[in-house]
Design a protein around this motif. Structure first.
Motif, PDB file in Angstrom:
ATOM      1  N   HIS A 256      37.957  32.514  47.624  1.00  0.00           N
ATOM      2  CA  HIS A 256      37.293  32.938  48.857  1.00  0.00           C
ATOM      3  C   HIS A 256      35.833  33.225  48.585  1.00  0.00           C
ATOM      4  CE1 HIS A 256      36.607  34.626  52.789  1.00  0.00           C
ATOM      5  NE2 HIS A 256      36.108  35.719  52.239  1.00  0.00           N
ATOM      6  N   GLY A 257      35.009  33.079  49.620  1.00  0.00           N
ATOM      7  CA  GLY A 257      33.626  33.490  49.513  1.00  0.00           C
ATOM      8  C   GLY A 257      32.741  32.816  50.545  1.00  0.00           C
ATOM      9  N   THR A 258      31.483  33.205  50.532  1.00  0.00           N
ATOM     10  CA  THR A 258      30.497  32.673  51.447  1.00  0.00           C
ATOM     11  C   THR A 258      29.478  31.844  50.659  1.00  0.00           C
ATOM     12  OG1 THR A 258      29.026  33.275  53.288  1.00  0.00           O
ATOM     13  CG2 THR A 258      28.940  34.666  51.328  1.00  0.00           C
ATOM     14  N   ASP A 259      28.469  31.355  51.337  1.00  0.00           N
ATOM     15  CA  ASP A 259      27.320  30.644  50.763  1.00  0.00           C
ATOM     16  C   ASP A 259      27.604  29.204  50.380  1.00  0.00           C
ATOM     17  OD1 ASP A 259      25.858  33.028  50.938  1.00  0.00           O
ATOM     18  OD2 ASP A 259      26.295  33.584  48.870  1.00  0.00           O
ATOM     19  N   THR A 260      28.844  28.861  50.054  1.00  0.00           N
ATOM     20  CA  THR A 260      29.159  27.511  49.591  1.00  0.00           C
ATOM     21  C   THR A 260      30.638  27.245  49.819  1.00  0.00           C
ATOM     22  OG1 THR A 260      28.767  25.989  47.739  1.00  0.00           O
ATOM     23  CG2 THR A 260      29.777  28.100  47.195  1.00  0.00           C
ATOM     24  N   PRO A 261      31.039  26.004  50.047  1.00  0.00           N
ATOM     25  CA  PRO A 261      32.462  25.717  50.285  1.00  0.00           C
ATOM     26  C   PRO A 261      33.294  25.927  49.025  1.00  0.00           C
ATOM     27  CG  PRO A 261      31.196  23.686  50.205  1.00  0.00           C
ATOM     28  CD  PRO A 261      30.203  24.806  50.218  1.00  0.00           C
ATOM     29  N   ARG A 262      34.625  26.063  49.216  1.00  0.00           N
ATOM     30  CA  ARG A 262      35.513  26.432  48.108  1.00  0.00           C
ATOM     31  C   ARG A 262      36.667  25.461  47.869  1.00  0.00           C
ATOM     32  NH1 ARG A 262      33.963  31.616  46.323  1.00  0.00           N
ATOM     33  NH2 ARG A 262      31.940  31.936  47.310  1.00  0.00           N
ATOM     34  N   GLU A 263      36.860  24.466  48.724  1.00  0.00           N
ATOM     35  CA  GLU A 263      37.976  23.559  48.489  1.00  0.00           C
ATOM     36  C   GLU A 263      37.762  22.819  47.166  1.00  0.00           C
ATOM     37  OE1 GLU A 263      37.217  24.474  52.643  1.00  0.00           O
ATOM     38  OE2 GLU A 263      35.993  23.304  51.244  1.00  0.00           O
TER      39      GLU A 263
ATOM     40  N   TRP B 253      47.248  43.510  43.143  1.00  0.00           N
ATOM     41  CA  TRP B 253      45.787  43.447  43.094  1.00  0.00           C
ATOM     42  C   TRP B 253      45.342  42.005  42.911  1.00  0.00           C
ATOM     43  CZ3 TRP B 253      42.054  41.776  39.615  1.00  0.00           C
ATOM     44  CH2 TRP B 253      40.753  42.224  39.853  1.00  0.00           C
ATOM     45  N   THR B 254      44.186  41.673  43.523  1.00  0.00           N
ATOM     46  CA  THR B 254      43.619  40.345  43.356  1.00  0.00           C
ATOM     47  C   THR B 254      42.125  40.403  43.629  1.00  0.00           C
ATOM     48  OG1 THR B 254      43.902  38.006  43.918  1.00  0.00           O
ATOM     49  CG2 THR B 254      44.065  39.602  45.731  1.00  0.00           C
ATOM     50  N   LEU B 255      41.478  39.219  43.723  1.00  0.00           N
ATOM     51  CA  LEU B 255      40.033  39.171  43.932  1.00  0.00           C
ATOM     52  C   LEU B 255      39.665  37.848  44.592  1.00  0.00           C
ATOM     53  CD1 LEU B 255      39.613  37.028  41.524  1.00  0.00           C
ATOM     54  CD2 LEU B 255      38.873  38.960  40.169  1.00  0.00           C
ATOM     55  N   ASP B 256      38.376  37.696  44.896  1.00  0.00           N
ATOM     56  CA  ASP B 256      37.838  36.434  45.390  1.00  0.00           C
ATOM     57  C   ASP B 256      37.521  35.543  44.192  1.00  0.00           C
ATOM     58  OD1 ASP B 256      37.897  37.522  47.930  1.00  0.00           O
ATOM     59  OD2 ASP B 256      35.735  37.845  48.071  1.00  0.00           O
ATOM     60  N   VAL B 257      38.328  34.524  43.958  1.00  0.00           N
ATOM     61  CA  VAL B 257      38.001  33.574  42.902  1.00  0.00           C
ATOM     62  C   VAL B 257      36.665  32.917  43.241  1.00  0.00           C
ATOM     63  CG1 VAL B 257      38.613  31.332  41.919  1.00  0.00           C
ATOM     64  CG2 VAL B 257      40.348  33.125  42.114  1.00  0.00           C
ATOM     65  N   GLY B 258      35.723  32.991  42.305  1.00  0.00           N
ATOM     66  CA  GLY B 258      34.395  32.429  42.516  1.00  0.00           C
ATOM     67  C   GLY B 258      33.401  33.387  43.112  1.00  0.00           C
ATOM     68  N   ALA B 259      33.849  34.598  43.475  1.00  0.00           N
ATOM     69  CA  ALA B 259      33.014  35.657  44.046  1.00  0.00           C
ATOM     70  C   ALA B 259      32.669  35.380  45.503  1.00  0.00           C
ATOM     71  CB  ALA B 259      31.738  35.880  43.248  1.00  0.00           C
ATOM     72  N   PHE B 260      32.450  36.455  46.253  1.00  0.00           N
ATOM     73  CA  PHE B 260      32.114  36.306  47.667  1.00  0.00           C
ATOM     74  C   PHE B 260      30.674  35.814  47.840  1.00  0.00           C
ATOM     75  CE2 PHE B 260      30.748  37.902  51.849  1.00  0.00           C
ATOM     76  CZ  PHE B 260      31.677  37.228  52.635  1.00  0.00           C
TER      77      PHE B 260
ATOM     78  N   TYR C 162      49.174  28.945  45.938  1.00  0.00           N
ATOM     79  CA  TYR C 162      47.713  28.947  46.034  1.00  0.00           C
ATOM     80  C   TYR C 162      47.278  29.254  47.465  1.00  0.00           C
ATOM     81  CZ  TYR C 162      42.871  27.393  46.009  1.00  0.00           C
ATOM     82  OH  TYR C 162      41.501  27.342  46.161  1.00  0.00           O
ATOM     83  N   VAL C 163      46.267  30.112  47.596  1.00  0.00           N
ATOM     84  CA  VAL C 163      45.738  30.539  48.891  1.00  0.00           C
ATOM     85  C   VAL C 163      44.291  30.079  48.991  1.00  0.00           C
ATOM     86  CG1 VAL C 163      45.252  32.506  50.394  1.00  0.00           C
ATOM     87  CG2 VAL C 163      47.271  32.552  48.903  1.00  0.00           C
ATOM     88  N   GLN C 164      44.020  29.185  49.960  1.00  0.00           N
ATOM     89  CA  GLN C 164      42.667  28.663  50.145  1.00  0.00           C
ATOM     90  C   GLN C 164      41.957  29.397  51.279  1.00  0.00           C
ATOM     91  OE1 GLN C 164      40.771  25.937  48.443  1.00  0.00           O
ATOM     92  NE2 GLN C 164      39.396  27.378  49.472  1.00  0.00           N
ATOM     93  N   SER C 165      40.783  29.926  50.959  1.00  0.00           N
ATOM     94  CA  SER C 165      40.025  30.674  51.949  1.00  0.00           C
ATOM     95  C   SER C 165      38.539  30.403  51.754  1.00  0.00           C
ATOM     96  CB  SER C 165      40.317  32.175  51.808  1.00  0.00           C
ATOM     97  OG  SER C 165      39.608  32.933  52.761  1.00  0.00           O
ATOM     98  N   LYS C 166      37.764  30.683  52.776  1.00  0.00           N
ATOM     99  CA  LYS C 166      36.305  30.712  52.662  1.00  0.00           C
ATOM    100  C   LYS C 166      35.763  31.449  53.889  1.00  0.00           C
ATOM    101  CE  LYS C 166      34.795  26.528  55.095  1.00  0.00           C
ATOM    102  NZ  LYS C 166      33.963  25.310  54.991  1.00  0.00           N
ATOM    103  N   GLU C 167      34.498  31.766  53.842  1.00  0.00           N
ATOM    104  CA  GLU C 167      33.824  32.360  54.988  1.00  0.00           C
ATOM    105  C   GLU C 167      32.971  31.281  55.649  1.00  0.00           C
ATOM    106  OE1 GLU C 167      31.110  34.155  57.495  1.00  0.00           O
ATOM    107  OE2 GLU C 167      30.278  33.597  55.540  1.00  0.00           O
ATOM    108  N   ARG C 168      33.470  30.555  56.640  1.00  0.00           N
ATOM    109  CA  ARG C 168      34.734  30.661  57.321  1.00  0.00           C
ATOM    110  C   ARG C 168      35.092  29.317  57.912  1.00  0.00           C
ATOM    111  NH1 ARG C 168      33.559  31.005  62.953  1.00  0.00           N
ATOM    112  NH2 ARG C 168      31.320  31.350  63.270  1.00  0.00           N
ATOM    113  N   TYR C 169      36.355  29.064  58.226  1.00  0.00           N
ATOM    114  CA  TYR C 169      36.756  27.912  59.016  1.00  0.00           C
ATOM    115  C   TYR C 169      36.508  28.244  60.483  1.00  0.00           C
ATOM    116  CZ  TYR C 169      38.859  26.547  54.618  1.00  0.00           C
ATOM    117  OH  TYR C 169      39.046  26.226  53.303  1.00  0.00           O
TER     118      TYR C 169
END
Length: 822
Positions: free
Chosen positions: A563-570, A513-520, A248-255
């Motif tokens: 990954h994405g912006t506007d809201t946290p993803r953890e 290929w992959t994507l931003d789970v939850g949308a950017f 699992y890869v945890q990302s967001k915009e941004r730490y």
């Protein structure tokens, strides 16, 4: 056009076609290159896309009164003497595809004037369009029953391009791949870097390219997997990514600090929720007061962007990058960092500018020239760029690259509203042609990936290159690249379309290929691009439902990344233990890790056997016409049929409750096999559509009869419990086989043969499972492992939890069998 044989070269015949030449170059029995050129000589097949070829196919040319026929062991190609029309057949003479009777090939000369945008001359890393160039067109006649796949990743959610049209150019959420795969037993790959269009519509059935030296197409015969293997033979094998990248890869915009990165990882470890990678998105670099004057007009407030493109850490927010890396590594987590081809200010920009490698056009609106992209077409520029990344990031211990904005830029941000598709394509490609040669506008990311891969390989063989990149092109798989789908928005429609968009990408030959789970973009932002439906983010119960469904889908992609912006993803932002959303997220994260032996074997097949793990149903079942049009299901490897839920059942935006929604979705079970419900063990006949149970906790998931699915222990990261037993779930009803793949998990010793396959076989009639002699070895190999065999039925072997084994096989590398009562 009157065609005569000009000569027979060792690699195939060359024909005279009036003012043109036509070459059929036999690269292999099942791969023939068609070149239609105005030149006296045939261009070399090598290009940024194609690796060096060594033609070795056996062929014969039969001359008849009205035609020539090229014959290999896999193909028969008929050439009409009067019209030049080509007909492609398999070895048995069955039709694959043909050109119209009156001929299907055309070349139209183009010049710099034809390709000029407004008052601008065409600028280029090659200075000028100093060659004879042509727009090309190849007309084809498709069969009514065939499905056409491929073309890359676009935005329509199209399952089958029969009766469709598509424009191939690079954009934020578009990826051009000039390749088609047909269920009729062939594929075609265009050797081009130009703007390209595909048509099977009211305008005809053809492929057009804007600016090429010649019409240059590779035709590959075979079933879908054989065609994809042919594409990879032409463009290069997919490299192995590190084993940890399948966690699992945890990302967001941004730490924002190194301390925050470590705190997030510690929270995952404290909660015992599996994770293998955390991502540092942009603006980790130093601040600067030397900002561009237009920043406020297109991004708000001046100075926010800092030294955009500088590949080093902010000294205040990341005071000791090496210590941060050590802290993450001690917790068995890796760091991926975003880097950009645009360079606004700072030492990196100054160095690249002084070397003369900034692509520049003062009239390109921001974001465009003001982002000052480096010239990835230059080997010297690529070396400078890599050395900057190495000194500023890699030498501190950074593990992976996120090469953002590799189109190289997306001028659609400058448009006030969404244009129609044609206007958008023209706007984007016109902007590219101000700074790039029009014959190469689709290939920037391929060169960028090449520089990063070759740079890291030269620095060390101990770390596999992994490059998450926003664009792609055929051949990029040989550079450790995996493409993600760009800055998508959080709507149910976009989520649904992404499934097919990604399947078309992998059908074109690149499996990564992959994507931003939850949308950017989650909420409705200031641009037409930032148009999500959920302004309240994680506090919106409608978004929580969408996120859970997206997360379930993401667990079955080559990279599993939020990954994405506007809201946290953890995960804990969506609830706490005991909450329906939180528990479901953790459940599917655990399932991903339990499937690691299966998943990593598929990764090994992709490299060693040219396999594709994320599979269109038509790739797996080309003869099942009902499967051709399924856009919201896919095969994950040979066994798992994944059926994401793509409509809300409980909540709309703003937490609005929905009434009367069934907790189920229709699922098509392909014909030719039985299917098992993964969650219950219930068995179904194939060739039918059923209503599958699908409450929030469940993604409909089915397993093909005859499958052997190896599952590992419950773990917190991919390196934990390497010698633990594997559970082998056997789904009876047919004979089955699975070759489990293992290697060191990192480094490149696998290229020298340091890997192993363990063949596992199921004899359904005898009820016997055999683990055959292990093939291969490597120093880290677990030589002795227990296999806990479970024969699945409605009583056992269902769901995420480990099952009580029917038998245990103690395996030490030599063949052993066990008979099971059923």
């Amino acid at each position: 056009m009157h065609v005569t044989a000009l000569r027979r070269d060792a690699d195939g015949p060359l024909f005279d076609a009036g003012e043109r030449r036509l070459k059929l170059q036999v690269l292999a029995d099942d791969v023939v290159r068609l070149v239609y050129t105005a030149g006296e000589s045939v261009p070399d097949p090598e290009s940024p896309m194609v690796v060096e070829q060594d033609p070795d196919g056996e062929w014969d040319l039969i001359e008849r009164e009205n035609e020539y026929e090229l014959v290999t062991d896999a193909l028969r190609v008929e050439l009409d003497r009067e019209t030049g029309a080509l007909t492609w057949r398999d070895a048995d003479g069955d039709l694959l595809v043909r050109e119209p009777d009156d001929g299907g090939k055309s070349l139209v000369p183009v010049s710099p004037e034809d390709l000029t945008v407004g008052d601008h001359d065409v600028a280029s890393p090659r200075e000028t369009l100093d060659r004879e160039a042509y727009s090309t067109r190849l007309d084809l006649e498709f069969d009514d029953d065939e499905a056409i796949l491929g073309l890359g990743q676009h935005e329509g959610g199209v399952a089958d391009y029969s009766g469709e049209a598509q424009t191939l150019y690079q954009g934020n959420t578009k990826v051009a791949m000039p390749a088609i795969l047909s269920t009729s037993g062939y594929g075609m790959l265009w050797n081009t870097g130009s703007l390209t269009t595909f048509h099977d519509d009211q305008h005809g059935s053809y492929v057009w390219t804007e600016c090429d030296d010649a019409l240059d197409v590779f035709v590959v015969a075979g079933d879908p997997d054989e065609v994809i293997a042919g594409f990879r033979e032409l463009t290069g094998e997919a490299t192995m990514l590190p084993k940890w990248s399948y966690g699992y890869v945890q990302s967001k915009e941004r730490y924002e600090t190194g301390e925050e990165l470590v705190e997030v990882v510690e929270e995952y470890r404290d909660r015992e929720v599996p994770i293998d990678c955390v991502v540092q998105d942009w603006q980790y670099w130093p601040d600067t007061a030397d900002h561009h004057p237009d920043f406020e007009e297109w991004g708000g407030p001046a100075g926010d962007w800092g030294q955009w493109g500088q590949k080093s850490f902010h000294p205040g927010r990341y005071p000791d990058p090496s210590a941060t890396m050590d802290a993450l590594h001690e917790r068995n987590v890796r760091l991926m960092v975003s880097i950009w081809p645009n360079m606004l200010a700072g030492e990196n920009y100054d160095e690249m500018r002084d070397a003369g490698h900034i692509l520049d056009d003062a009239d390109v609106p921001a974001p465009g020239n003001e982002q000052r992209y480096y010239d990835a077409f230059s080997g010297e520029a690529r070396d400078i760029y890599w050395n900057q990344a190495k000194e500023g990031l890699f030498d501190h211990g950074v593990d992976a690259w996120w090469c953002d904005s590799t189109e190289p830029y997306d001028p659609t941000w400058t448009l006030p509203t969404a244009p129609d598709p044609f206007a958008l394509a023209k706007h984007t490609t016109d902007a590219f042609k101000r700074v790039l040669d029009p014959g190469y506008i689709n290939t920037y990311s391929l060169h960028q990936a090449k520089g990063m891969y070759e740079g890291q390989r030269a620095a060390t063989e101990d770390k596999r290159v992994i490059n998450l990149t926003r664009s792609g092109y055929p051949g990029q798989q040989r550079y450790g690249a995996i493409t993600w789908s760009g800055d998508i928005e959080a709507t149910w429609e976009r989520y649904r379309k992404q499934i097919a968009d990604g399947l078309q990408f992998t059908a074109a030959g690149n499996p990564k290929w992959t994507l931003d789970v939850g949308a950017f973009f989650v909420g409705d932002g200031p641009s037409w691009i930032t148009d999500g439906d959920f302004d309240d983010g994680v506090d919106d119960l409608g978004y929580r439902e969408l996120y859970v469904r997206w997360f379930q889908y993401g667990a079955f992609l080559p990279m599993f990344r939020s990954h994405g912006t506007d809201t946290p993803r953890e995960m804990w932002r969506f609830g706490e233990p005991g909450d329906r959303t939180y528990d479901t997220l953790v459940k599917f994260d655990r399932l991903r890790y339990r499937l690691l032996p299966y998943l990593y074997s598929l990764a090994g097949w992709e490299t060693h056997r040219d396999y594709t793990m994320y599979r269109h149903l038509a790739v797996e079942f080309p003869d099942d016409e009902a499967a051709h049009d399924v856009a919201d299901q896919f095969m994950f490897g040979p066994s798992l049929l994944v059926c994401p839920v793509t409509e809300p059942m409980y909540y709309g935006p703003d937490s609005e409750e929905l009434d009367g929604k069934a907790e189920a979705r229709e699922v098509y079970l392909p014909e030719g096999t039985d299917w098992y419900d993964f969650w219950t063990g219930e068995r179904y006949d194939g060739g039918q559509t059923i209503l599958a149970d699908a409450p929030l906790e469940k993604l409909p998931l089915f397993v093909k009869a005859g499958s052997i699915v190896p599952m590992g222990p419950e773990i917190q990261h991919t390196g934990e419990k390497p010698d633990a037993p594997w559970e082998l779930r056997v789904y009876p009803g047919r004979d089955g086989e699975f070759d489990a793949y293992e290697d060191a998990g990192d480094g490149y010793d696998y290229e020298d043969g340091e890997y192993a396959f363990t063949p596992i076989r199921w004899d359904d009639t005898a009820g016997e499972l055999t683990v055959e002699d292990r093939e291969g070895s490597f120093p880290e190999l677990v030589e002795e492992r227990d296999f806990e065999v479970v024969v699945v039925d409605e009583a056992e072997g269902a769901g995420v939890e480990p099952a009580e084994p029917d038998a245990t096989v103690e395996y030490g590398g030599s063949a052993t069998s066990v008979e099971l009562d059923r």
